[in-house]
Design an enzyme around this catalytic site. Structure first.
Site, mmCIF file in Angstrom:
data_model
loop_
_atom_site.group_PDB
_atom_site.id
_atom_site.type_symbol
_atom_site.label_atom_id
_atom_site.label_comp_id
_atom_site.label_asym_id
_atom_site.label_seq_id
_atom_site.Cartn_x
_atom_site.Cartn_y
_atom_site.Cartn_z
ATOM 1 N N GLY A 45 -0.960 -0.351 -11.127
ATOM 2 C CA GLY A 45 -2.126 -1.211 -11.295
ATOM 3 C C GLY A 45 -3.214 -0.779 -10.327
ATOM 4 N N GLN A 50 -10.670 -1.078 -5.359
ATOM 5 C CA GLN A 50 -9.790 -0.137 -4.669
ATOM 6 C C GLN A 50 -10.286 1.312 -4.787
ATOM 7 O OE1 GLN A 50 -5.894 -1.689 -6.491
ATOM 8 N NE2 GLN A 50 -5.292 -0.995 -4.457
ATOM 9 N N CYS A 93 1.281 -1.420 -2.235
ATOM 10 C CA CYS A 93 -0.132 -1.469 -2.569
ATOM 11 C C CYS A 93 -0.774 -0.122 -2.241
ATOM 12 C CB CYS A 93 -0.798 -2.585 -1.752
ATOM 13 S SG CYS A 93 -2.560 -2.727 -2.054
ATOM 14 N N LEU A 94 -1.537 0.421 -3.195
ATOM 15 C CA LEU A 94 -2.177 1.723 -2.969
ATOM 16 C C LEU A 94 -3.160 1.684 -1.806
ATOM 17 C CD1 LEU A 94 -2.885 2.845 -6.656
ATOM 18 C CD2 LEU A 94 -1.039 3.604 -5.148
ATOM 19 N N HIS A 135 -1.344 -9.598 -8.473
ATOM 20 C CA HIS A 135 -1.652 -8.686 -7.357
ATOM 21 C C HIS A 135 -3.090 -8.164 -7.487
ATOM 22 C CE1 HIS A 135 -0.367 -5.390 -4.434
ATOM 23 N NE2 HIS A 135 -1.528 -4.929 -4.903
ATOM 24 N N GLU A 136 -3.465 -7.730 -8.691
ATOM 25 C CA GLU A 136 -4.816 -7.176 -8.897
ATOM 26 C C GLU A 136 -5.886 -8.272 -8.805
ATOM 27 O OE1 GLU A 136 -4.809 -4.152 -8.540
ATOM 28 O OE2 GLU A 136 -2.732 -3.762 -9.107
ATOM 29 N N HIS A 139 -6.785 -8.677 -5.303
ATOM 30 C CA HIS A 139 -7.731 -7.648 -4.833
ATOM 31 C C HIS A 139 -9.170 -8.035 -5.164
ATOM 32 C CE1 HIS A 139 -5.370 -4.546 -3.053
ATOM 33 N NE2 HIS A 139 -4.602 -4.351 -4.116
HETATM 34 ZN ZN LIG Z 1 -2.801 -3.452 -4.174
#
Ligand SMILES: [Zn+2]
Length: 183
Positions: A45, A50, A93-94, A135-136, A139
């Site tokens: 995702g 991000q 998480c990226l 999660h997204e 963000h």
């Molecule tokens: Zn993340």
């Protein structure tokens, strides 16, 4: 198509509420670049902020776990409601490389969102897709998984978080300096 840099913890764009998408004409290119960037980073995702884009837009691809599913694009999303049952699941998480935390979230989430064709939908999601959506959505509202756990869980990553923040701030400073020398 282009792979964009994933911005890390410490970048102010990850702490603000993202703007609504009003202009759909150039979205296809942004979304293509986001998919390229997400696959390159091996994520499931990715939220637009991000990769440094201030828009209420995120993508998810969980086809590695569910072949019947397909890649998803969510635009101008908002959470309508969440179910009362919660469960615990480990999330990475990226934007927080090297960090993994058990996060408690509702099992189901009802999301209102727009498609690339500007159609509105309201739909309930559960399982891995429901979790990734939450999660997204975090963000897009400036929230990280570290904000979803207690101090005890967070303390183990104190040094890692400090290092991430310093690296991000150094990158931002050097980018600003480079921009000052454009001739
Ligand atoms: Zn993340």
């Amino acid at each position: 198509m282009a792979v964009l840099d994933v911005v890390h913890y410490g970048d102010p764009i990850l702490r603000k509420k993202c703007k609504s998408v009003n202009e759909f004409s150039n979205l296809n290119k942004i979304i293509d670049d986001m998919f390229d960037s997400m696959y390159e980073a091996e994520g499931i995702g990715l939220a637009a902020n991000q990769v440094g884009i201030d828009l209420n837009l995120f993508i998810i691809d969980i086809t590695h776990t569910d072949e019947t599913d397909e890649p998803h694009i969510f635009i101008n999303s908002s959470i309508v409601s969440t179910g009362s049952d919660e469960n615990m699941f480990q999330e990475g998480c990226l934007s927080l490389p090297g960090i993994a935390l058990d996060v408690k979230r509702p099992e189901t989430v009802k999301l209102k969102y727009q498609t690339i064709k500007q159609e509105w939908f309201e739909e309930e999601f559960s399982g891995l897709l429901g979790r990734a959506i939450q999660h997204e959505m975090d963000h897009l509202n400036g929230v990280f998984i570290i904000d979803r756990v207690g101090e005890v869980e967070k303390i183990q990553y104190k040094t890692a978080l400090k290092e991430l923040r310093n690296n991000t701030q150094n990158r931002i400073t050097s980018e600003k300096q480079t921009k000052g020398f454009v001739l």
